[in-house]
Design an enzyme around this catalytic site. Structure first.
Site, PDB file in Angstrom:
ATOM      1  CG  HIS A 171     -15.855 -14.534  -4.299  1.00 33.25           C
ATOM      2  ND1 HIS A 171     -17.005 -15.284  -4.209  1.00 33.25           N
ATOM      3  CD2 HIS A 171     -15.204 -14.674  -3.133  1.00 33.25           C
ATOM      4  CE1 HIS A 171     -17.046 -15.836  -2.999  1.00 33.25           C
ATOM      5  NE2 HIS A 171     -15.974 -15.488  -2.333  1.00 33.25           N
ATOM      6  CD  GLU A 179      13.100  -2.310  -8.847  1.00 34.17           C
ATOM      7  OE1 GLU A 179      12.405  -1.458  -9.411  1.00 34.17           O
ATOM      8  OE2 GLU A 179      13.504  -2.171  -7.676  1.00 34.17           O
ATOM      9  CE  LYS A 225      13.670   6.239 -11.257  1.00 39.53           C
ATOM     10  NZ  LYS A 225      14.677   6.057 -10.209  1.00 39.53           N
TER      11      LYS A 225
HETATM   12  C1  G6Q Z   1      14.421  -0.681  -5.348  1.00 38.57           C
HETATM   13  C2  G6Q Z   1      14.548   0.282  -6.399  1.00 38.57           C
HETATM   14  C3  G6Q Z   1      13.549   1.404  -6.356  1.00 38.57           C
HETATM   15  C4  G6Q Z   1      13.890   2.506  -5.355  1.00 38.57           C
HETATM   16  C5  G6Q Z   1      12.986   3.710  -5.635  1.00 38.57           C
HETATM   17  C6  G6Q Z   1      13.211   4.819  -4.638  1.00 38.57           C
HETATM   18  O1  G6Q Z   1      15.172  -1.597  -5.155  1.00 38.57           O
HETATM   19  O2  G6Q Z   1      15.848   0.725  -6.452  1.00 38.57           O
HETATM   20  O3  G6Q Z   1      12.249   0.941  -6.120  1.00 38.57           O
HETATM   21  O4  G6Q Z   1      13.708   2.045  -4.049  1.00 38.57           O
HETATM   22  O5  G6Q Z   1      13.231   4.175  -6.937  1.00 38.57           O
HETATM   23  O6  G6Q Z   1      14.546   5.237  -4.650  1.00 38.57           O
HETATM   24  P1  G6Q Z   1      15.057   6.235  -3.582  1.00 38.57           P
HETATM   25  O7  G6Q Z   1      14.955   5.599  -2.244  1.00 38.57           O
HETATM   26  O8  G6Q Z   1      16.493   6.522  -3.970  1.00 38.57           O
HETATM   27  O9  G6Q Z   1      14.204   7.459  -3.656  1.00 38.57           O
END
Ligand code: G6Q
Length: 552
Positions: A385, A354, A513
């Site tokens: 394995h 990410e 999303k």
């Molecule tokens: C991490 C990302 C992502 C985020 C999740 C949860 O660096 O931004 O993994 O942590 O989408 O986001 P919220 O904490 O805002 O629910």
């Protein structure tokens, strides 16, 4: 500054690569009896042996030269001093401030954030102690026996990884659960084994808008308050939140006194050090949690104050660049030989992919070189394995980090020596391989005829020359865990600097999303959907045709 591929250091590396690309590590080892000594580093009880890599001293010098040319020192200074280096979101990147043990002020927009951090840690500590001392009671007066962390991505992967890593330090009469998936199976399975009167939920969401987390939190709230005449009181005893959006959490029904803060200068995947780690702190206690912070702070210090040539995260990062950009190898494996690190590969997968899965430079230009690789991995001993076959004899080269503890947590004879013998054997096998001559002698020793040997020989040859880093540590203590995680965070940061990308945004997770928000209402009707491409329409309509009636 010259663009990356036109920079003098890059060009020198390119030329050097042509000279050494076919060298075999077997030969490098036989030419230099000091190779282990020359290419290994110590930090505390941690040893990084990177001698089983396809590099010479000149490679290392040129890679460090590249880091200097890309102004790593300056970027490191910007990171630690709270400059808004996450430029696409206009944010500082200061997860390191959360583990800063000195009281040296850390400024953002001229304001010292240390007092806010200390206040958060004090509140965390009060909650942790109240639960562990059984003073935090449920609505019926019973102590809390189960804690459920509801969060996803950065609000889940760090806590679950650290909790699993530190299980030997956790108290046994408190059970921890982690719910991240919108698939109702996960929360349904969790609710089946716990009771509302003795359960505490921690809703962890920096934005408090993440649908995955909110749907699970709503289900948990519904389950908690079912039949209650005073739902607010129930939530006061049974639900906490960790968020930057206090008002949204209060609107959800969580009382202000149960809400711990987050800040926009802490990225989700770097947030374990904040109250996002509350579930870990409850399990192991605040003292061990603080030891984890201290371990990370020690690595911060090493990263800031050690020359590049002896700087562990820098060396790991540069080796990654060497394989990714010069050998054109875009896969990298994380293989812990430590049961307690079984959640490390998914954690690092997010941290790395990410952060550095980006293709636009800081100047808004599309890169013409590879950036973040694909990360995969699992416990090494199980991998042996299974997928190690490809690592040994497939057509791809997969550089790997192998992590292992020298000492064990339990005194059961035989196991640990067997485990460690596999660590050493695998890195040796990956490096040396097995030549046709060696295979021939071996098969002759087994009494095979020449005809049988000729048939089998090509299948039994291992080319070797497969790179590994071996990371040994005394024992997986909270401090060591903190050090290792911070080591990987800085490795990813250094690579982002070399590749000239912003490692701290994540726009790529947005598109799916957005589309899901559009599709959600379409699933609630019987009408045939025609608004997408034929595949997406076809899938949605097939879903509708088979769907059994459910209450939504
Ligand atoms: C991490 C990302 C992502 C985020 C999740 C949860 O660096 O931004 O993994 O942590 O989408 O986001 P919220 O904490 O805002 O629910």
């Amino acid at each position: 500054m010259a663009s990356l591929q036109h920079s003098p250091a890059w060009q020198a590396l390119q030329q050097h690569f042509e000279q050494i690309k076919d060298l075999h590590m077997r030969d490098l080892f036989s030419q230099d009896p000091q190779r282990f000594k020359n290419f290994s580093l110590h930090f505390g009880d941690i040893l990084l042996d990177y001698s089983k890599n396809r590099l010479t001293q000149e490679t290392l010098n040129l890679l460090c030269h590249l880091a200097r040319e890309r102004q790593l020192d300056g970027w490191r200074e910007k990171l630690f001093s709270g400059e808004k280096i996450n430029h696409t979101e206009g944010r500082a990147v200061l997860h390191t401030a959360l583990r800063n043990r000195s009281d040296k002020p850390v400024y953002i927009d001229g304001e010292d954030v240390t007092p806010e951090i200390r206040a958060m840690q004090t509140r965390m500590s009060e909650i942790v102690q109240a639960i562990r001392r059984r003073e935090w009671r449920g609505i019926t007066g019973q102590p809390i026996t189960n804690v459920v962390n509801i969060g996803v991505g950065g609000s889940d992967l760090g806590p679950v990884m650290a909790y699993e890593a530190l299980r030997p330090y956790a108290i046994h009469d408190l059970k921890m659960h982690f719910v991240s998936n919108v698939d109702e199976s996960q929360i349904a399975d969790t609710l089946e084994v716990i009771k509302p009167e003795t359960t505490l939920f921690i809703v962890v969401s920096k934005s408090f808008t993440t649908q995955d987390t909110l749907v699970n939190a709503r289900t948990a709230r519904h389950w908690l308050v079912a039949g209650s005449s005073n739902p607010n009181k129930v939530l006061q005893h049974h639900m906490l939140a960790v968020t930057e959006k206090q008002a949204a959490a209060e609107g959800f029904g969580i009382p202000a006194s149960n809400i711990l803060p987050m800040w926009d200068w802490v990225g989700g995947r770097y947030s374990l050090w904040s109250a996002v780690g509350l579930s870990v702190a409850i399990a192991v206690g605040m003292d061990y949690f603080e030891e984890m912070l201290a371990g990370a702070a020690a690595m911060d210090d090493h990263f800031c104050n050690t020359p590049l040539e002896a700087n562990i995260p820098v060396i790991l990062a540069l080796l990654g660049v060497w394989y990714n950009n010069f050998f054109n190898i875009h896969t990298y494996a994380v293989l812990p030989y430590d049961q307690y690190l079984h959640r490390l590969p998914p954690y690092l997968r997010q941290q790395d992919m990410e952060s550095n899965g980006k293709r636009i430079t800081r100047d808004g230009v599309t890169v013409n070189y590879a950036t973040g690789p694909t990360i995969f991995g699992q416990l090494g001993i199980s991998g042996q394995h299974a997928f190690y076959q490809l690592m040994h004899q497939g057509t791809q080269i997969i550089p790997a980090d192998i992590l292992a503890p020298v000492n064990r947590h339990y005194d059961i004879p035989e196991h640990h020596r067997l485990l460690l013998s596999n660590v050493f054997a695998q890195t040796e096998a990956l490096m040396r391989g097995k030549t046709p001559a060696e295979v021939e002698v071996e098969l002759q020793g087994e009494g095979m005829s020449q005809e049988e040997i000729d048939l089998l020989l090509p299948y039994k040859v291992f080319p070797g020359n497969k790179p590994t880093n071996t990371i040994l540590y005394s024992r997986l203590t909270p401090k060591t865990l903190g050090t290792l995680i911070a080591m990987y965070e800085h490795k990813v940061f250094v690579q982002g600097v070399i590749w000239d990308i912003n490692s701290f945004d994540q726009w790529g997770v947005e598109l799916g999303k957005q589309l899901a928000r559009q599709i959600m209402p379409e699933l609630g009707t019987h009408a045939t959907v025609t608004s997408h491409d034929s595949s997406t329409n076809g899938l949605i309509n097939y879903y509708k045709s088979l769907r059994e009636p459910v209450k939504d």
